[in-house]
Design an enzyme around this catalytic site. Structure first.
Site, mmCIF file in Angstrom:
data_model
loop_
_atom_site.group_PDB
_atom_site.id
_atom_site.type_symbol
_atom_site.label_atom_id
_atom_site.label_comp_id
_atom_site.label_asym_id
_atom_site.label_seq_id
_atom_site.Cartn_x
_atom_site.Cartn_y
_atom_site.Cartn_z
ATOM 1 N N ARG A 229 0.856 -1.181 0.000
ATOM 2 C CA ARG A 229 0.000 0.000 0.000
ATOM 3 C C ARG A 229 0.893 1.232 0.000
ATOM 4 O O ARG A 229 1.943 1.236 0.634
ATOM 5 C CB ARG A 229 -0.909 0.029 1.253
ATOM 6 C CG ARG A 229 -2.040 -0.995 1.236
ATOM 7 C CD ARG A 229 -3.112 -0.659 0.206
ATOM 8 N NE ARG A 229 -4.241 -1.584 0.212
ATOM 9 C CZ ARG A 229 -4.389 -2.631 -0.594
ATOM 10 N NH1 ARG A 229 -3.469 -2.913 -1.497
ATOM 11 N NH2 ARG A 229 -5.473 -3.400 -0.514
ATOM 12 N N HIS A 277 -1.101 -0.160 -10.039
ATOM 13 C CA HIS A 277 -1.714 -1.109 -9.085
ATOM 14 C C HIS A 277 -2.125 -2.418 -9.793
ATOM 15 O O HIS A 277 -3.292 -2.788 -9.792
ATOM 16 C CB HIS A 277 -2.934 -0.467 -8.395
ATOM 17 C CG HIS A 277 -3.254 -1.111 -7.071
ATOM 18 N ND1 HIS A 277 -3.593 -0.411 -5.953
ATOM 19 C CD2 HIS A 277 -3.279 -2.414 -6.686
ATOM 20 C CE1 HIS A 277 -3.823 -1.230 -4.943
ATOM 21 N NE2 HIS A 277 -3.631 -2.468 -5.367
HETATM 22 P P1 NAP Z 1 -1.263 -11.273 5.369
HETATM 23 O O1 NAP Z 1 -1.397 -12.713 5.002
HETATM 24 O O2 NAP Z 1 -2.172 -10.687 6.386
HETATM 25 O O3 NAP Z 1 0.266 -11.074 5.853
HETATM 26 C C1 NAP Z 1 0.739 -9.875 6.357
HETATM 27 C C2 NAP Z 1 2.203 -10.062 6.768
HETATM 28 O O4 NAP Z 1 2.701 -8.797 7.224
HETATM 29 C C3 NAP Z 1 2.373 -11.043 7.917
HETATM 30 O O5 NAP Z 1 3.564 -11.787 7.770
HETATM 31 C C4 NAP Z 1 2.480 -10.115 9.135
HETATM 32 O O6 NAP Z 1 3.227 -10.645 10.223
HETATM 33 C C5 NAP Z 1 3.247 -8.960 8.537
HETATM 34 N N1 NAP Z 1 3.039 -7.755 9.350
HETATM 35 C C6 NAP Z 1 1.878 -7.115 9.632
HETATM 36 N N2 NAP Z 1 2.105 -6.056 10.445
HETATM 37 C C7 NAP Z 1 3.446 -6.057 10.678
HETATM 38 C C8 NAP Z 1 4.297 -5.236 11.466
HETATM 39 N N3 NAP Z 1 3.825 -4.191 12.178
HETATM 40 N N4 NAP Z 1 5.608 -5.532 11.505
HETATM 41 C C9 NAP Z 1 6.105 -6.587 10.811
HETATM 42 N N5 NAP Z 1 5.359 -7.405 10.043
HETATM 43 C C10 NAP Z 1 4.042 -7.148 9.984
HETATM 44 O O7 NAP Z 1 -1.365 -10.343 4.077
HETATM 45 P P2 NAP Z 1 -1.170 -10.762 2.545
HETATM 46 O O8 NAP Z 1 -2.342 -11.512 2.057
HETATM 47 O O9 NAP Z 1 0.177 -11.388 2.394
HETATM 48 O O10 NAP Z 1 -1.210 -9.311 1.854
HETATM 49 C C11 NAP Z 1 -0.331 -8.257 2.206
HETATM 50 C C12 NAP Z 1 -0.823 -6.951 1.629
HETATM 51 O O11 NAP Z 1 -0.597 -6.918 0.228
HETATM 52 C C13 NAP Z 1 -2.329 -6.697 1.746
HETATM 53 O O12 NAP Z 1 -2.670 -6.240 3.027
HETATM 54 C C14 NAP Z 1 -2.576 -5.677 0.664
HETATM 55 O O13 NAP Z 1 -2.418 -4.387 1.215
HETATM 56 C C15 NAP Z 1 -1.433 -5.907 -0.323
HETATM 57 N N6 NAP Z 1 -1.932 -6.356 -1.653
HETATM 58 C C16 NAP Z 1 -1.548 -5.647 -2.757
HETATM 59 C C17 NAP Z 1 -1.986 -6.057 -4.023
HETATM 60 C C18 NAP Z 1 -1.556 -5.310 -5.279
HETATM 61 O O14 NAP Z 1 -2.041 -5.622 -6.375
HETATM 62 N N7 NAP Z 1 -0.648 -4.364 -5.186
HETATM 63 C C19 NAP Z 1 -2.792 -7.185 -4.156
HETATM 64 C C20 NAP Z 1 -3.158 -7.875 -3.011
HETATM 65 C C21 NAP Z 1 -2.715 -7.450 -1.751
HETATM 66 P P3 NAP Z 1 2.741 -11.976 11.010
HETATM 67 O O15 NAP Z 1 3.028 -13.098 10.052
HETATM 68 O O16 NAP Z 1 3.594 -12.021 12.191
HETATM 69 O O17 NAP Z 1 1.265 -11.795 11.262
#
Ligand code: NAP
Length: 314
Positions: A229, A277
């Site tokens: 993001r 995006h």
């Molecule tokens: P997820 O499964 O919820 O994983 C989030 C990861 O970030 C986890 O490993 C979490 O740690 C870590 N995290 C969260 N807060 C943190 C902090 N304060 N310090 C360190 N690590 C932290 O999310 P996801 O499905 O992988 O997706 C990630 C993000 O990608 C989404 O939230 C979205 O914003 C973005 N996204 C972008 C696109 C695009 O097209 N650009 C598409 C889809 C998603 P833990 O493992 O310890 O919980």
């Protein structure tokens, strides 16, 4: 009689129609319909809604909601809105989305690793100048966020021979990957990074995380890929780090303001690659099957799928 489930989202009409048709095709037990077409009785009976970037005012028309199925992976705007905090928010977790993201991470890591921005600049000046080839094992890629998307990206990068490390909030074990967590882990991983890949959710803890101080702790000449993001990065601090030659290049798919305004400096900055995006667009066919499966399981079992954690913010 199949349950009538409201759909609400700030999406184009044709996109809304595609989602509704796809979910209805996959669900055995429900019929999805636009919230505006539902009777008052159906709205009162609805305990589930399917949403895509919903207007909170629309959700207030459904006073008996227990959970919402978001068709987006990030849920920060829903958590930031004033929707009833008792409503469980189930985000989209689709292996296809993680595969698309892993492919994008590999593609743009290779773009940086094989010096494509520099060769583009050289071509524009008709310069025939081979640069030294760096081996992938000598290129250190750090993935920030080891969730559904980050974990697959790590594996895809490893398969290409890169030296990969990862950082998350809690301690994580991934085969043959050095992992770090928390503030202490962040201080340790930053100096070991040639390419920083950001796959963190936007939360109060990650907002503005990549600021001037953090960029300074990355080695001189390192690069940044942000596929998470826009607000995880302080855009002006990134610009300063690029302009003073500390950071080599940034590949940005997400921005504080989207679409990126035409007058924005990023568009013409030679050290920035702007993407609209697109790193991991949702695939309606696979995502609709997952959403329909979640809804049908709830209708038969009463079990709400795993929801995002409001206190954690993701
Ligand atoms: P997820 O499964 O919820 O994983 C989030 C990861 O970030 C986890 O490993 C979490 O740690 C870590 N995290 C969260 N807060 C943190 C902090 N304060 N310090 C360190 N690590 C932290 O999310 P996801 O499905 O992988 O997706 C990630 C993000 O990608 C989404 O939230 C979205 O914003 C973005 N996204 C972008 C696109 C695009 O097209 N650009 C598409 C889809 C998603 P833990 O493992 O310890 O919980």
């Amino acid at each position: 009689m199949p349950a009538v489930i409201p759909f609400t989202g700030q999406v184009e009409n044709h996109e809304q129609q595609e989602w509704i048709e796809a979910i209805n095709k996959h669900s055995q037990l429900c019929t999805l319909a636009p919230i505006d077409q539902l009777s008052q009785a159906d709205r009162l009976a609805a305990d589930i809604a399917v949403v895509a970037n919903p207007d909170p005012a629309k959700l207030k028309l459904l006073p008996n909601l227990k959970w919402i199925q978001s068709l987006w992976a990030g849920v920060e705007t829903i958590f930031a809105s004033d929707i009833n905090p008792d409503i469980n928010v189930v985000r989209l977790t689709d292996p296809q989305l993680a595969d698309s993201m892993a492919e994008a991470v590999l593609a743009w890591s290779l773009y940086l690793h094989r010096d494509m921005p520099q060769y583009r600049r050289q071509q524009s000046k008709a310069q025939w100048r081979p640069l030294p080839l760096e081996l992938p094992q000598d290129c250190n890629i750090s993935v920030f966020g080891l969730g559904k998307l980050g974990t697959k990206a790590v594996i895809r990068l490893q398969e290409n021979g890169f030296t990969v490390r990862g950082w998350s909030r809690s301690d994580k074990t991934i085969n043959h990957v050095e992992t770090f967590h928390g503030d202490c882990g962040l201080r340790q991983i930053l100096p070991l990074t040639d390419i920083a890949v950001i796959l963190l959710p936007l939360t109060p803890q990650t907002e503005n995380l990549f600021d001037a101080a953090l960029f300074q702790n990355l080695p001189k000449g390192s690069s940044v890929i942000n596929f998470a993001r826009g607000r995880v990065i302080v855009e002006n601090d990134l610009l300063a780090a690029l302009d003073n030659d500390h950071i080599n290049h940034a590949v940005l798919d997400v921005f504080v303001q989207e679409p990126l305004p035409v007058e924005h400096t990023f568009w013409t900055h030679e050290k920035i690659t702007v993407l609209p995006h697109i790193s991991a667009p949702t695939t309606i066919a696979t995502a609709a099957a997952i959403a329909a499966g979640n809804i049908d399981r709830y209708i038969t079992s009463g079990v709400i799928p795993d929801a995002a954690d409001r206190a954690r913010g993701y």
